[in-house]
Scaffold this active site. Sequence first.
Site, PDB file in Angstrom:
ATOM      1  N   LYS A  57     -30.719  38.971  19.459  1.00 17.26           N
ATOM      2  CA  LYS A  57     -30.121  38.370  20.658  1.00 17.26           C
ATOM      3  C   LYS A  57     -28.734  37.869  20.300  1.00 17.26           C
ATOM      4  O   LYS A  57     -28.451  37.601  19.123  1.00 17.26           O
ATOM      5  CB  LYS A  57     -30.968  37.188  21.141  1.00 17.26           C
ATOM      6  CG  LYS A  57     -30.781  36.873  22.607  1.00 17.26           C
ATOM      7  CD  LYS A  57     -31.632  37.756  23.494  1.00 17.26           C
ATOM      8  CE  LYS A  57     -31.320  37.542  24.965  1.00 17.26           C
ATOM      9  NZ  LYS A  57     -32.262  38.248  25.832  1.00 17.26           N
ATOM     10  N   GLY A 106     -34.830  31.544  41.019  1.00 19.20           N
ATOM     11  CA  GLY A 106     -33.758  32.385  40.479  1.00 19.20           C
ATOM     12  C   GLY A 106     -33.365  33.441  41.494  1.00 19.20           C
ATOM     13  O   GLY A 106     -34.235  34.064  42.121  1.00 19.20           O
ATOM     14  N   GLY A 164     -30.806  35.779  40.746  1.00 18.18           N
ATOM     15  CA  GLY A 164     -29.899  36.663  40.010  1.00 18.18           C
ATOM     16  C   GLY A 164     -30.494  38.049  39.892  1.00 18.18           C
ATOM     17  O   GLY A 164     -31.305  38.466  40.726  1.00 18.18           O
ATOM     18  N   ASN A 165     -30.101  38.748  38.844  1.00 18.61           N
ATOM     19  CA  ASN A 165     -30.573  40.121  38.664  1.00 18.61           C
ATOM     20  C   ASN A 165     -32.095  40.182  38.750  1.00 18.61           C
ATOM     21  O   ASN A 165     -32.659  40.960  39.521  1.00 18.61           O
ATOM     22  CB  ASN A 165     -30.075  40.655  37.301  1.00 18.61           C
ATOM     23  CG  ASN A 165     -30.687  41.996  36.945  1.00 18.61           C
ATOM     24  OD1 ASN A 165     -31.907  42.134  36.873  1.00 18.61           O
ATOM     25  ND2 ASN A 165     -29.865  42.996  36.747  1.00 18.61           N
ATOM     26  N   GLY A 178     -34.577  37.702  39.519  1.00 15.81           N
ATOM     27  CA  GLY A 178     -35.264  37.074  40.641  1.00 15.81           C
ATOM     28  C   GLY A 178     -35.091  37.841  41.943  1.00 15.81           C
ATOM     29  O   GLY A 178     -36.057  38.084  42.685  1.00 15.81           O
TER      30      GLY A 178
HETATM   31  P1  NAD Z   1     -28.662  35.962  36.275  1.00  9.68           P
HETATM   32  O1  NAD Z   1     -27.511  35.258  35.669  1.00  9.68           O
HETATM   33  O2  NAD Z   1     -28.446  37.247  36.973  1.00  9.68           O
HETATM   34  O3  NAD Z   1     -29.451  34.988  37.284  1.00  9.68           O
HETATM   35  C1  NAD Z   1     -29.879  33.701  36.960  1.00  9.68           C
HETATM   36  C2  NAD Z   1     -30.233  33.015  38.265  1.00  9.68           C
HETATM   37  O4  NAD Z   1     -30.837  31.750  37.994  1.00  9.68           O
HETATM   38  C3  NAD Z   1     -29.053  32.714  39.179  1.00  9.68           C
HETATM   39  O5  NAD Z   1     -29.421  33.006  40.505  1.00  9.68           O
HETATM   40  C4  NAD Z   1     -28.852  31.203  39.033  1.00  9.68           C
HETATM   41  O6  NAD Z   1     -28.286  30.615  40.191  1.00  9.68           O
HETATM   42  C5  NAD Z   1     -30.286  30.787  38.857  1.00  9.68           C
HETATM   43  N1  NAD Z   1     -30.471  29.471  38.253  1.00  9.68           N
HETATM   44  C6  NAD Z   1     -29.801  28.894  37.248  1.00  9.68           C
HETATM   45  N2  NAD Z   1     -30.305  27.670  36.991  1.00  9.68           N
HETATM   46  C7  NAD Z   1     -31.312  27.481  37.869  1.00  9.68           C
HETATM   47  C8  NAD Z   1     -32.218  26.435  38.144  1.00  9.68           C
HETATM   48  N3  NAD Z   1     -32.218  25.306  37.416  1.00  9.68           N
HETATM   49  N4  NAD Z   1     -33.110  26.599  39.125  1.00  9.68           N
HETATM   50  C9  NAD Z   1     -33.128  27.729  39.859  1.00  9.68           C
HETATM   51  N5  NAD Z   1     -32.330  28.743  39.654  1.00  9.68           N
HETATM   52  C10 NAD Z   1     -31.416  28.627  38.683  1.00  9.68           C
HETATM   53  O7  NAD Z   1     -29.702  36.144  35.078  1.00  9.68           O
HETATM   54  P2  NAD Z   1     -30.911  37.182  34.997  1.00  9.68           P
HETATM   55  O8  NAD Z   1     -30.435  38.377  34.256  1.00  9.68           O
HETATM   56  O9  NAD Z   1     -31.543  37.312  36.324  1.00  9.68           O
HETATM   57  O10 NAD Z   1     -31.886  36.414  33.994  1.00  9.68           O
HETATM   58  C11 NAD Z   1     -32.809  35.423  34.444  1.00  9.68           C
HETATM   59  C12 NAD Z   1     -33.857  35.211  33.363  1.00  9.68           C
HETATM   60  O11 NAD Z   1     -34.518  36.439  33.080  1.00  9.68           O
HETATM   61  C13 NAD Z   1     -33.308  34.713  32.013  1.00  9.68           C
HETATM   62  O12 NAD Z   1     -34.290  33.885  31.419  1.00  9.68           O
HETATM   63  C14 NAD Z   1     -33.188  36.003  31.208  1.00  9.68           C
HETATM   64  O13 NAD Z   1     -33.223  35.780  29.799  1.00  9.68           O
HETATM   65  C15 NAD Z   1     -34.430  36.728  31.685  1.00  9.68           C
HETATM   66  N6  NAD Z   1     -34.416  38.169  31.472  1.00  9.68           N
HETATM   67  C16 NAD Z   1     -33.429  38.945  32.008  1.00  9.68           C
HETATM   68  C17 NAD Z   1     -33.477  40.322  31.819  1.00  9.68           C
HETATM   69  C18 NAD Z   1     -32.481  41.226  32.454  1.00  9.68           C
HETATM   70  O14 NAD Z   1     -32.684  42.442  32.394  1.00  9.68           O
HETATM   71  N7  NAD Z   1     -31.444  40.730  33.097  1.00  9.68           N
HETATM   72  C19 NAD Z   1     -34.499  40.890  31.044  1.00  9.68           C
HETATM   73  C20 NAD Z   1     -35.486  40.073  30.532  1.00  9.68           C
HETATM   74  C21 NAD Z   1     -35.442  38.705  30.745  1.00  9.68           C
END
Ligand code: NAD
Length: 406
Positions: A103, A214, A216-217, A219
């Site tokens: 990571k 969440g 983001g990507n 959620g």
């Molecule tokens: P992202 O940056 O696209 O989205 C994160 C989201 O979380 C945003 O909507 C943000 O507003 C929201 N957020 C932040 N703090 C918050 C809070 N306290 N309460 C509610 N919402 C909150 O990130 P992502 O890629 O969607 O990643 C989210 C999680 O999934 C992380 O833990 C990441 O490690 C994990 N993850 C991501 C992937 C991937 O392919 N992107 C793969 C495996 C795991």
Amino acid sequence: MQNPFQNGMSQLDKVAKIKDFGNEFIMRLREPDRDIKVSIPVKMDDGSIKIFEGYRVEYNNALGPYKGGIRYHKDTEINEVKALAFWMTLKCAVAGIPMGGGKGGIAVDPKELSKGELERLSRGWVRRFADILGPKKDVPAPDVNTTPEIMAWMADEYAKITGDETGATFTGKPLDKGGSAGRGPATGLGGFYVFNSLRAQLGLPEKCSVVVQGFGNVGLNAAQIFIENGHKIIAISDSKGGTYNENGLDIEKLIEHKKKTGSLADFENGKNLTNKELLETLCDVLVPAAFENQITEANAGKVSAKVILELANGPITPEADEILFKKGIPVIPDILANSGGVTVSYFEWDQNLKDEHWSEKEVFDKLLPMMNDAAQKTFKKAKEYSTDLRRGAFIVALERIQEKIK
Ligand code: NAD
């Protein structure tokens, strides 16, 4: 905030109590192969130079090259990156892909940088780590706040430095720059496949009410996929708070609303709610898809979901895990539930090395049986050891890694 690496180690210790893997093996997994911190000087738009802290942790490569995303966040620090690299090691093993765990990260709030500054910073990270990266050595990917565009800058910088023509050193690239079809929704979709595989075994109804933390990507994609499959999203939030409608939210309208107003608040068909309230909402499935340490000793007792699908990494602390276990709320753990992302990253790496391009359908057709298999192996292992799904998934992973090391 609780140290996420200690949380990971505490999970490992609990597993070592129910299956004897031998002290040497467990000790080996208590430390990464290496963790590196660098300073990255970046020329800012006003001509000044600013120094940023960057990280790469190479945790374990018994199963294959180190694999894991790069996170851009103001609070990113070495213990978080180590924890995420540890979980990546197990995640690749649960998913059954020939990759190890790593990571990376930079302590930065990307919203405070211009696009040019962000590009120079991203290229600077690659220059610092170029020696240890490579398709057969260490393959980074996106994570929180790192986009396909950032991956394309990084891949380009790496190619300039090393002459690599495969493009396989970075995954999560845009489609026209060697990315894989289906990488965008892969984590949410993989999570849905895992949920679907276990739904009946966990006693959930055919149509579930789902709460997502969440936007983001992960959620947002997960919310859209749950709806496409006939479930309803009754609450969803971003960092500023969320919105609730017991009859189900119209996510496409909510996306428009957020575009216009910058937040999820005051959505016409929803009632505002805080993130604290969201996590305690009565529902069939709660999907944490934001950050670590969201469900802790303080609020685990108030969780009113029937099942938790952990799409974020490390959203539940070990103390909260115990409380949920006692309450009879099964947790589908992160290393299984969100492994669809790294699995499609692995597909991208494979396509780049073979110079192939698979359609989205081909990608999803390959992903589905792998997620089903990982989910069912985890369920079986948890049953065999009369334990929870997290420990079940850890045992599946640790057995694979130990077998390979032997
Ligand atoms: P992202 O940056 O696209 O989205 C994160 C989201 O979380 C945003 O909507 C943000 O507003 C929201 N957020 C932040 N703090 C918050 C809070 N306290 N309460 C509610 N919402 C909150 O990130 P992502 O890629 O969607 O990643 C989210 C999680 O999934 C992380 O833990 C990441 O490690 C994990 N993850 C991501 C992937 C991937 O392919 N992107 C793969 C495996 C795991």
